[in-house]
Design an enzyme around this catalytic site. Structure first.
Site, PDB file in Angstrom:
ATOM      1  N   HIS A 285      -1.604   5.828 -34.582  1.00 29.26           N
ATOM      2  CA  HIS A 285      -2.333   4.558 -34.569  1.00 29.26           C
ATOM      3  C   HIS A 285      -3.803   4.722 -34.170  1.00 29.26           C
ATOM      4  CE1 HIS A 285       1.727   3.074 -34.827  1.00 29.26           C
ATOM      5  NE2 HIS A 285       1.312   1.816 -34.901  1.00 29.26           N
TER       6      HIS A 285
ATOM      7  N   LYS B 127     -13.249  -9.238 -42.507  1.00 25.23           N
ATOM      8  CA  LYS B 127     -12.649  -9.295 -43.848  1.00 25.23           C
ATOM      9  C   LYS B 127     -11.735  -8.083 -44.014  1.00 25.23           C
ATOM     10  CE  LYS B 127     -13.770 -10.829 -48.537  1.00 25.23           C
ATOM     11  NZ  LYS B 127     -12.814 -11.923 -48.610  1.00 25.23           N
TER      12      LYS B 127
ATOM     13  N   ARG C 167      -0.271  10.362 -39.517  1.00 19.30           N
ATOM     14  CA  ARG C 167      -0.001   9.003 -39.030  1.00 19.30           C
ATOM     15  C   ARG C 167      -0.009   8.949 -37.500  1.00 19.30           C
ATOM     16  NH1 ARG C 167       3.793   5.536 -37.215  1.00 19.30           N
ATOM     17  NH2 ARG C 167       3.529   3.369 -37.854  1.00 19.30           N
TER      18      ARG C 167
END
Ligand code: PDD
Length: 283
Positions: free
Chosen positions: A105, A150, A103
């Site tokens: 960013h 999208k 993890r």
């Protein structure tokens, strides 16, 4: 008849949907870092697939996620999924995330995107809904400024749809800075004096595949169409309101914030566009 088990595609493998698993460190799960498509299939054939693949490619490019397949590769994946299901009319859902990584960013290096796809049966909306039309409420558009992507990060859309549901409505019509944007999962159309109005193609709305289709259908039916900024007043005094999406096709909104739209019944422009849509999808 029991419902057949859906088959999913995940990273190179076809398997029962209930057995498909992704690691919890997938960036789609951790960050909503991915994009998706929903492609309708009629009579075993995907509808407007090249347009959906072009938008998939744009969404991947705009998010810097490597496109794991070319159009021929996506087309064969879609064909294979369709062939593995018994339904004549289906929806293909495709999702690509940036992949699995520790993890952090910033984009990870050397990580392969996660590719997931599945098919569901396309069950037509109850005809009663088409005869009465549906209710919508207006809401402020509180989403981010890249609604043209999208993205699977749909929290803003989810909260908007839930507000509509809690108000007893089917969809919302959102406004940003006084101008109409779109619904939580649909594009919105405003009919005034015989002209069909839609929001401009920009970063504030998703360019639905039905936007291009409705442009074509309007041209074929000699209905004038304009994509431009639309005010709250224009929406509030519309003759007809419609929504469009892969799953709803084109559907009339006959009440807005509890007041009837026009005479409160599906109008003649809806009837023309719906008939033209049905002809296009079977054509
Ligand atoms: N949603 N705008 C938004 C925010 C949408 O989520 C959708 C579709 C549309 C219409 O796009 P199209 O005509 O390509 O379906 C517009 C899909 C169906 C979904 O999220 O399930």
């Amino acid at each position: 008849m029991s419902t057949p088990e859906q088959i999913a595609y995940l990273n190179g493998e076809f398997l029962p949907l209930s057995q498909a698993r992704v690691p919890v460190l997938d960036r789609g799960f951790i960050f909503g870092d991915g994009i998706y498509e929903v492609v309708p299939v009629y009579g075993g054939r995907p509808f407007r697939l090249p347009e959906h693949l072009a938008r998939l490619t744009r969404s991947l490019a705009k998010t810097g996620i490597q496109n794991p397949r070319d159009d021929a590769g996506w087309t064969s994946l879609v064909s294979e999924l369709i062939a593995r299901h018994p339904w004549s009319d289906q929806f293909i859902y495709i999702q690509v995330t940036r992949g699995v990584a520790k993890r952090d960013h910033a984009f990870p290096k050397g990580v392969a995107p996660t590719v997931f796809a599945m098919s569901s049966e396309f069950v037509a909306l109850p005809s009663a809904l088409r005869e009465t039309g549906v209710a919508a409420i207006t809401l402020p558009d509180e989403r981010w400024l890249h609604c043209d992507i999208k993205s699977i990060s749909l929290l803003g859309n989810v909260l908007a749809r839930q507000a509509a549901v809690e108000a007893g409505a089917f969809e919302c019509v959102m406004f940003r800075d006084g101008y109409m944007t779109e619904g939580s999962a649909s594009n919105i159309w405003v009919v005034r004096n015989g002209t069909v109005l839609g929001a401009p193609r920009d970063h504030l709305v998703l360019e639905g595949i039905r936007v291009g289709l409705i442009e074509e259908l309007c041209a074929g039916a000699s209905l004038p169409l304009e994509l431009r900024r639309i005010t709250r007043e224009e929406v509030g005094s519309a003759d007809e309101l419609l929504l469009s999406s892969a799953t709803r096709e084109v559907l009339p909104i006959t009440s807005l914030d509890g007041r009837p739209v026009g005479d409160g019944r599906p109008g003649p422009v809806y009837a023309k566009l719906y008939a033209a849509y049905q002809a296009a999808k079977r054509g």
